[in-house]
Design an enzyme around this catalytic site. Sequence first.
Site, short mmCIF file in Angstrom:
data_model
loop_
_atom_site.label_atom_id
_atom_site.label_comp_id
_atom_site.label_asym_id
_atom_site.label_seq_id
_atom_site.Cartn_x
_atom_site.Cartn_y
_atom_site.Cartn_z
N ARG A 187 11.70 22.08 3.72
CA ARG A 187 11.68 21.80 5.82
C ARG A 187 12.29 20.51 5.36
O ARG A 187 12.30 19.76 6.65
CB ARG A 187 10.50 22.07 6.15
N LYS A 239 25.76 13.94 8.69
CA LYS A 239 26.37 15.59 8.73
C LYS A 239 26.14 16.16 7.83
O LYS A 239 26.95 15.65 6.55
CB LYS A 239 27.66 15.02 9.45
N GLU A 269 41.06 8.95 6.61
CA GLU A 269 40.08 8.76 7.37
C GLU A 269 39.82 7.08 7.52
O GLU A 269 39.33 6.85 8.34
CB GLU A 269 38.66 8.75 6.58
N LYS A 278 31.40 2.81 11.07
CA LYS A 278 30.66 4.45 11.41
C LYS A 278 29.21 4.22 11.24
O LYS A 278 28.27 5.07 12.58
CB LYS A 278 30.76 4.75 10.23
N GLU A 292 26.41 13.12 18.01
CA GLU A 292 27.85 13.46 18.52
C GLU A 292 28.24 14.06 20.20
O GLU A 292 28.13 15.24 20.32
CB GLU A 292 28.51 14.42 17.94
N ARG A 320 30.32 9.60 19.03
CA ARG A 320 30.20 9.79 18.05
C ARG A 320 32.25 11.04 17.82
O ARG A 320 32.37 10.89 16.52
CB ARG A 320 29.51 10.22 16.74
N ASN A 363 36.40 12.46 15.07
CA ASN A 363 37.15 13.80 14.55
C ASN A 363 38.75 13.36 15.26
O ASN A 363 39.19 14.31 15.28
CB ASN A 363 35.76 14.88 15.89
N HIS A 373 40.97 15.64 13.31
CA HIS A 373 39.81 17.37 12.31
C HIS A 373 40.02 18.72 13.85
O HIS A 373 40.22 19.72 12.93
CB HIS A 373 38.72 16.49 13.30
N HIS A 404 41.36 21.00 10.87
CA HIS A 404 40.38 22.18 10.67
C HIS A 404 41.37 23.40 10.91
O HIS A 404 41.23 24.49 9.50
CB HIS A 404 39.24 21.77 11.44
N HIS A 447 40.98 17.57 2.79
CA HIS A 447 40.95 16.78 3.96
C HIS A 447 41.32 16.18 4.50
O HIS A 447 42.57 16.04 5.60
CB HIS A 447 39.53 16.89 3.83
#
Length: 363
Positions: A121, A143, A185, A227, A237, A241, A245, A248, A252, A265
Amino acid sequence: MKPLMVELGERSYPIIVAPNALADFPQICQENRIALPKQLVIVTNDTVAQHYLATLQAALAGYQMLVITVGDGESFKSLASYEHIMSQLIAANISRDAAIIALGGGVVGDLAGFVAATYQRGVDFIQIPTTLLADVDSSVGGKTAVNHPGGKNLIGAFYQPRLVVIDPNCLLTLSDRDYRSGLAEVVKYGVIYDPELLASLEQHSQAILQRQPDIIAAVIRRCCEIKAAIVAADEREQGARALLNLGHTFGHAIEAAAGLGEWTHGEAVAAGMIIAAKLSEQLGEMQTSEYRRLRQLLVDMGLPVTPPQLDPQTWWQYMRRDKKVKAGAVRFVIPVGLGQARLTSDIAPELVDQSIQQALTDS
């Protein structure tokens, strides 16, 4: 260098950008009041281990260390790798007060972070990124994820590290392709947030490509400042935030349709930014001169600006699996000129298809 802070209340943590940080790692922890536990787990990959594992192990002499290696590449950010690491932690009786250290790029960081979030956990987690893309993006913000055949990063959690340690010297062993991938990025931060950063990238593009240490360290630090500020304002997000993306949603889709690993990427994000910018141009929110300026900068950075040939059905199939989809609607990050961006789902699909086609034929 003075640490940057990601301000998240009791979960706040520092980002250190400093040459030779790997060798100075215990001292950095001490200076930032982070007590390392006796049990440390280093997760890395075969390629990174050849260059940097011995340095980190020597710095941590005296600690009980378990080293777990995974394969190198996006295909190893998988449930199989997750299970492999978990099985080793259980077999070694790693306790809940241990710390997991991610030594590697975005794949290692995302994977090790997801393990840290879920093992017993949650155990402490430290990021030591070794690629430019991980330095400026994936190592900061919490993330964590693994991929699924249905899409990228579909299984994961928000789980913040205790510390991020960035050693710019690690970039010297990156391949040219992987280094350029990280620059996508970097450019993104300028487009959505900081026109002065964008101008600096244009001015110093050759020095950046040559990996001049002082300039690269300054670029990394500025990206991490941006960031950190965005994450502090919107950790989960729900608002600002999501602007990170940019490119992205399209990127993606490119990665998934081509097969994970065919496009890096950063390459996919670069082509995705061009589609988003073309969409913005059609909406009247980006001038043609601004679109051309962005396109030229990406070309100067050695990044692709032409997306692959995919039929519209394939584009939408993958874009609808994007994590930014809300109430069944695909949401897009649209640059507003250069230096700002907005998130919207109120765009006609025909206009999106047209922007993709124009990005394909532009020159």
